[in-house]
Design a protein around this motif. Structure first.
Motif, PDB file in Angstrom:
ATOM      1  N   ILE A   1      33.956 -13.421  -9.467  1.00  0.00           N
ATOM      2  CA  ILE A   1      34.388 -12.875 -10.755  1.00  0.00           C
ATOM      3  C   ILE A   1      33.483 -11.721 -11.190  1.00  0.00           C
ATOM      4  O   ILE A   1      33.520 -11.278 -12.325  1.00  0.00           O
ATOM      5  CB  ILE A   1      34.405 -13.967 -11.853  1.00  0.00           C
ATOM      6  CG1 ILE A   1      33.018 -14.596 -11.986  1.00  0.00           C
ATOM      7  CG2 ILE A   1      35.475 -15.009 -11.536  1.00  0.00           C
ATOM      8  CD1 ILE A   1      32.852 -15.466 -13.231  1.00  0.00           C
ATOM      9  N   GLU A   2      32.643 -11.240 -10.337  1.00  0.00           N
ATOM     10  CA  GLU A   2      31.731 -10.119 -10.605  1.00  0.00           C
ATOM     11  C   GLU A   2      30.892 -10.359 -11.859  1.00  0.00           C
ATOM     12  O   GLU A   2      30.753  -9.481 -12.709  1.00  0.00           O
ATOM     13  CB  GLU A   2      32.502  -8.797 -10.724  1.00  0.00           C
ATOM     14  CG  GLU A   2      31.618  -7.601 -10.430  1.00  0.00           C
ATOM     15  CD  GLU A   2      32.217  -6.291 -10.917  1.00  0.00           C
ATOM     16  OE1 GLU A   2      31.951  -5.293 -10.239  1.00  0.00           O
ATOM     17  OE2 GLU A   2      32.910  -6.245 -11.939  1.00  0.00           O
ATOM     18  N   CYS A   3      30.330 -11.555 -11.966  1.00  0.00           N
ATOM     19  CA  CYS A   3      29.468 -11.830 -13.116  1.00  0.00           C
ATOM     20  C   CYS A   3      28.089 -11.219 -12.908  1.00  0.00           C
ATOM     21  O   CYS A   3      27.299 -11.142 -13.841  1.00  0.00           O
ATOM     22  CB  CYS A   3      29.358 -13.333 -13.347  1.00  0.00           C
ATOM     23  SG  CYS A   3      28.594 -14.220 -11.972  1.00  0.00           S
ATOM     24  N   GLN A   4      27.788 -10.808 -11.673  1.00  0.00           N
ATOM     25  CA  GLN A   4      26.514 -10.174 -11.326  1.00  0.00           C
ATOM     26  C   GLN A   4      25.312 -11.123 -11.470  1.00  0.00           C
ATOM     27  O   GLN A   4      24.177 -10.655 -11.542  1.00  0.00           O
ATOM     28  CB  GLN A   4      26.260  -8.898 -12.157  1.00  0.00           C
ATOM     29  CG  GLN A   4      27.372  -7.872 -12.127  1.00  0.00           C
ATOM     30  CD  GLN A   4      27.396  -6.991 -10.871  1.00  0.00           C
ATOM     31  OE1 GLN A   4      26.674  -7.258  -9.913  1.00  0.00           O
ATOM     32  NE2 GLN A   4      28.239  -5.981 -10.861  1.00  0.00           N
ATOM     33  N   THR A   5      25.564 -12.423 -11.509  1.00  0.00           N
ATOM     34  CA  THR A   5      24.429 -13.352 -11.559  1.00  0.00           C
ATOM     35  C   THR A   5      23.572 -13.217 -10.300  1.00  0.00           C
ATOM     36  O   THR A   5      22.348 -13.273 -10.357  1.00  0.00           O
ATOM     37  CB  THR A   5      24.928 -14.800 -11.718  1.00  0.00           C
ATOM     38  OG1 THR A   5      25.861 -14.838 -12.797  1.00  0.00           O
ATOM     39  CG2 THR A   5      23.785 -15.746 -12.029  1.00  0.00           C
TER      40      THR A   5
ATOM     41  N   CYS B   1      24.785 -18.244  -7.400  1.00  0.00           N
ATOM     42  CA  CYS B   1      26.205 -17.893  -7.557  1.00  0.00           C
ATOM     43  C   CYS B   1      26.954 -18.983  -8.317  1.00  0.00           C
ATOM     44  O   CYS B   1      27.156 -20.082  -7.801  1.00  0.00           O
ATOM     45  CB  CYS B   1      26.848 -17.679  -6.193  1.00  0.00           C
ATOM     46  SG  CYS B   1      28.600 -17.277  -6.328  1.00  0.00           S
ATOM     47  N   ILE B   2      27.367 -18.650  -9.542  1.00  0.00           N
ATOM     48  CA  ILE B   2      28.025 -19.677 -10.352  1.00  0.00           C
ATOM     49  C   ILE B   2      29.447 -19.943  -9.882  1.00  0.00           C
ATOM     50  O   ILE B   2      30.005 -20.998 -10.148  1.00  0.00           O
ATOM     51  CB  ILE B   2      28.022 -19.306 -11.847  1.00  0.00           C
ATOM     52  CG1 ILE B   2      28.779 -17.999 -12.066  1.00  0.00           C
ATOM     53  CG2 ILE B   2      26.617 -19.227 -12.401  1.00  0.00           C
ATOM     54  CD1 ILE B   2      29.153 -17.797 -13.511  1.00  0.00           C
TER      55      ILE B   2
ATOM     56  N   PHE C   1      39.700  -5.907  -6.405  1.00  0.00           N
ATOM     57  CA  PHE C   1      38.955  -7.133  -6.104  1.00  0.00           C
ATOM     58  C   PHE C   1      37.473  -6.808  -6.072  1.00  0.00           C
ATOM     59  O   PHE C   1      37.070  -5.647  -6.047  1.00  0.00           O
ATOM     60  CB  PHE C   1      39.420  -7.771  -4.783  1.00  0.00           C
ATOM     61  CG  PHE C   1      39.039  -7.007  -3.545  1.00  0.00           C
ATOM     62  CD1 PHE C   1      39.799  -5.942  -3.105  1.00  0.00           C
ATOM     63  CD2 PHE C   1      37.909  -7.371  -2.807  1.00  0.00           C
ATOM     64  CE1 PHE C   1      39.449  -5.242  -1.958  1.00  0.00           C
ATOM     65  CE2 PHE C   1      37.562  -6.675  -1.654  1.00  0.00           C
ATOM     66  CZ  PHE C   1      38.334  -5.601  -1.235  1.00  0.00           C
ATOM     67  N   TYR C   2      36.662  -7.868  -6.126  1.00  0.00           N
ATOM     68  CA  TYR C   2      35.220  -7.690  -6.194  1.00  0.00           C
ATOM     69  C   TYR C   2      34.587  -7.909  -4.825  1.00  0.00           C
ATOM     70  O   TYR C   2      34.897  -8.880  -4.133  1.00  0.00           O
ATOM     71  CB  TYR C   2      34.619  -8.673  -7.198  1.00  0.00           C
ATOM     72  CG  TYR C   2      35.184  -8.504  -8.582  1.00  0.00           C
ATOM     73  CD1 TYR C   2      35.132  -7.264  -9.228  1.00  0.00           C
ATOM     74  CD2 TYR C   2      35.774  -9.577  -9.263  1.00  0.00           C
ATOM     75  CE1 TYR C   2      35.649  -7.105 -10.501  1.00  0.00           C
ATOM     76  CE2 TYR C   2      36.285  -9.423 -10.533  1.00  0.00           C
ATOM     77  CZ  TYR C   2      36.227  -8.186 -11.152  1.00  0.00           C
ATOM     78  OH  TYR C   2      36.730  -8.025 -12.411  1.00  0.00           O
TER      79      TYR C   2
END
Lengths: 335, 383
Positions: free
Chosen positions: B36-40, B240-241, B155-156
């Protein structure tokens, strides 16, 4: 009977193929062979021929026609030497200048693809205390930013540490010594370590871990705590590129072939460079100290020494092997 | 130049050095469908490894939106332009189907003994790491609706160093300051020998080597080697969540093992694909292609096996062994080197052969009473 004929034909055919292949291999070997040219200057000190200076670098300007043999560089003996602090010292004007053509490094990948510097002017003097060399060359604008895809101007003098060392940065068990000056390091010395704010004056960063004070936390003063070096891996590893407290804009290197140059710690080399009116003027100095193996070589045989030069045009993306070079040039140390 | 076999392009290719493969090769599977491209991952990496001065624009891990995002700018399209089109030839059918690359790799394009084909980005290319983020391929017009394939898409793509089998950075370094570790195949820059020539930055197709303006040397993803040496997964993987990442080792000393989750997903079932295999570096991050994106686009990134991988992914629910391996994503902070499907659970063992994870195929459902008798509190349904 016919079988016999067939096998004879096969033998003849394979045999002739073998002969043709061997001939081709020999022709290709001879045609592409690049002899390592080691020039021993004429002991009389007169000009020495430099066979193959341009032939050793195919594609170089003037390849095919031999340039006039370079004169022997005379290291002039003087009582009082020009001041190293000032590469523009008027005293240099009365000292013989040797105009030395440079060519593209084409022996080892990555190579230089375009010649942007044509020659280096070299002067050399010495007395009982010091050796001083001055190099100058045309450079429309100086380059000395540390950034991706940006490279610094630089210049180097190379000396063999063993007879027969190839001019191409030495060879296995054939070491060479180099004095290397870099414009970026000169800027570090003249204006302070070139920090993030030197490259990006308007940049801001909240803080760096364990660095002293508040932003912009200069590398030269705010990073004394060893804990602050944990992200500075080059610095922590003792990489000579990553030193924020450089004492000299130059370093001494030793090499035994391309890609092997290694910096010599605690070198006695000092240097200073100034860019003025479209030219770099760089002075190298080395104490006349016979404990120094290079100086000892000079003293053992002052008439038959050699040097080679290299210059990097930062604006033309020169770095590493992408450089302008010379073959060995005879050098004579005057008494 | 020597000839080395590159299994990803189905043939031998030129490479400047010969070396036996590492004892085992560190490798990753990223499921692009779950990102989801949260960049965590980006932040975990940044805070752990690149928070120093001179590393302001350096992201060893980044997540970019395809087709318009790229960091550094156009890292991929510039090299594709230089390479020209790539040509794959199909050999065999069914399980024996193999594709061979007939166009030159970056090591072959300019001829033998030349540096790998590449391009050197400039500071501008690093200045907008999220340019193109969340941009889709076109306008969503009135009346657009979903009919099985999205008319517009994006897409990511999460990216780290690929710790390649045939690293271009290593091949390009004239000082041999880059090395591939024999124990796990992690590729590192010798921080003492590097003199900042940036040849590696030019050569790396993925632009995952960076120039540090303060250290004046190249730096790159170190594969979290201090963690790998202790059997732990990389920080980008652990953090990675979305549990899109699996970190492990590919077998290099024999046939792929069906009980090694990496071997099984990548080599045996071919669910995950390398990115830009046509460049010839043998990358070791393998992506499960996004099922909603047209193959024309995906094939230029992930090669010719995209459609087969998509089919496998869509049929996962009936493919218990593969689904079992997929359930191990994000299930443990230990590197799993062996797995089994036992009844209704997937079980994983770490590098010390200790069972560290047991994931059920169906999560149990619990019904809780309105009144919690232990505390005397009433539960509210706030949904």
């Amino acid at each position: 009977m016919s079988e016999q004929n067939n096998s004879r034909m096969i033998v003849l055919f394979v045999g002739s193929l073998f002969v043709v292949a061997m001939t081709m291999i020999i022709v290709i070997f001879v045609a592409t062979r690049r002899p390592v040219v080691v020039v021993v200057p004429d002991p009389s000190g007169a000009s020495a021929a430099l066979p193959g200076q341009s032939a050793t670098a195919p594609g170089a300007v003037g390849a095919g026609e031999l340039p006039p043999p370079p004169p022997t560089v005379a290291v002039v003996r003087l009582d009082a030497l020009p001041a190293i602090e000032n590469p523009l010292d008027p005293a240099w004007e009365s000292i013989a200048t040797f105009e030395i053509p440079v060519e593209m490094q084409k022996t080892s990948e990555p190579t230089l693809d375009s010649l942007t510097v044509t020659h280096i002017n070299l002067q050399a003097v010495h007395n009982s205390e010091r050796f001083v060399w001055r190099l100058s060359w045309e450079q429309a604008e100086p380059s000395y930013r540390s950034n991706v895809a940006e490279f610094s101007d630089a210049v180097a003098i190379q000396f063999p540490l063993k007879d027969g060392a190839p001019f191409t940065m030495g060879g296995p068990d054939m070491p060479v010594a180099m004095m290397y000056w870099k414009a970026l390091w000169q800027k570090d010395i003249d204006e302070g370590f070139q920090d993030v704010t030197s490259v990006y004056p308007n940049s801001w960063y909240d803080f760096y871990w364990f660095a002293k004070g508040t932003g912009p936390q200069p590398v030269a003063t705010a990073f004394e705590d060893p804990a602050s070096h944990q992200f500075m891996s080059g610095m922590a590893a003792g990489n000579s590129m990553s030193n924020p407290h450089r004492a000299q804009p130059a370093q001494e290197l030793q090499a035994e072939g391309f890609g092997s140059s290694t910096d010599v710690p605690d070198s006695p080399v000092t240097a200073r460079g100034i860019w003025q009116d479209g030219r770099w003027y760089v002075v190298f100095e080395r104490p006349n100290d016979t404990v120094d193996p290079l100086i000892k070589r000079f003293m053992d045989n002052p008439e038959q020494q050699m040097l080679a030069l290299a210059v990097w045009d930062g604006a033309a993306q020169n770095r590493g092997g992408r450089k302008h070079i010379t073959n060995w040039i005879p050098m004579r140390i005057e008494k | 130049m020597v000839k080395r076999f590159n299994w990803q392009i189905g043939r031998e290719q030129d490479y400047p050095y010969d070396a036996p493969p590492p004892k085992r090769q560190v490798a990753y599977v990223f499921d692009t469908n779950k990102c989801i491209e949260c960049q965590t991952c980006t932040v975990a990496c940044k805070t752990s490894w690149t928070s120093g001065k001179g590393q302001e624009t350096i992201f060893w891990n980044n997540v970019e939106t395809k087709p318009y995002g790229s960091y550094p700018q156009a890292w991929d399209s510039k090299l594709m332009d230089k390479c020209g089109g790539c040509e794959w030839e199909k050999n065999g059918e069914g399980d024996n189907q193999l594709y061979q690359l007939n166009s030159p790799t970056i090591f072959e394009k300019d001829g033998p003994d030349k540096p790998p084909l590449g391009h050197l980005p400039t500071e501008r290319d690093y200045s907008s790491p999220n340019l193109g983020e969340d941009d889709i391929t076109g306008m969503v017009d009135q009346g657009h609706h979903f009919e099985g394939l999205h008319p517009v898409w994006m897409f990511y793509l999460a990216r780290i160093c690929n710790h390649c089998d045939h690293p271009a950075c290593l091949a390009a370094c004239p000082r041999k300051a880059i090395y591939k570790r024999p124990e796990d195949g992690i590729v590192l820059v010798d921080q003492k020998r590097c003199r900042g020539y940036q040849e590696c930055i030019k050569a790396c197709p993925y632009k995952k080597v960076f120039y540090n303006i303060i250290n004046r040397a190249s730096e790159k993803c170190i594969g979290c080697y201090p963690r790998v040496e202790q059997g732990n997964v990389a920080l980008c993987v652990e953090s990675c969540i979305g549990k899109i990442r699996l970190h492990g080792f590919l077998t290099t000393d024999g046939e792929p093992r069906a009980d090694n989750p990496l071997d099984y997903i990548v080599k045996i079932r071919k669910l995950a694909l390398p990115s830009y295999p046509q460049f010839g570096t043998g990358p070791n991050v393998f992506y499960i292609p996004p099922v909603h994106v047209p193959n024309e686009f995906l094939e230029q990134i992930f090669g010719p096996n995209v459609e087969d991988a998509k089919k496998l992914y869509k049929a996962l629910k009936d493919d218990r062994q593969l689904l079992g391996a997929m359930m191990l994503f994000g299930a443990s902070d230990r590197i799993l080197i062996r797995f089994e499907v036992q009844g209704d659970e997937a079980v994983g063992w770490d590098v010390d052969d200790k069972e560290v994870v047991r994931v059920p195929f169906t999560e149990p459902t619990y019904y809780r009473k309105h009144l919690d008798e232990k505390t005397g509190a009433y539960r509210q349904n706030t949904a």
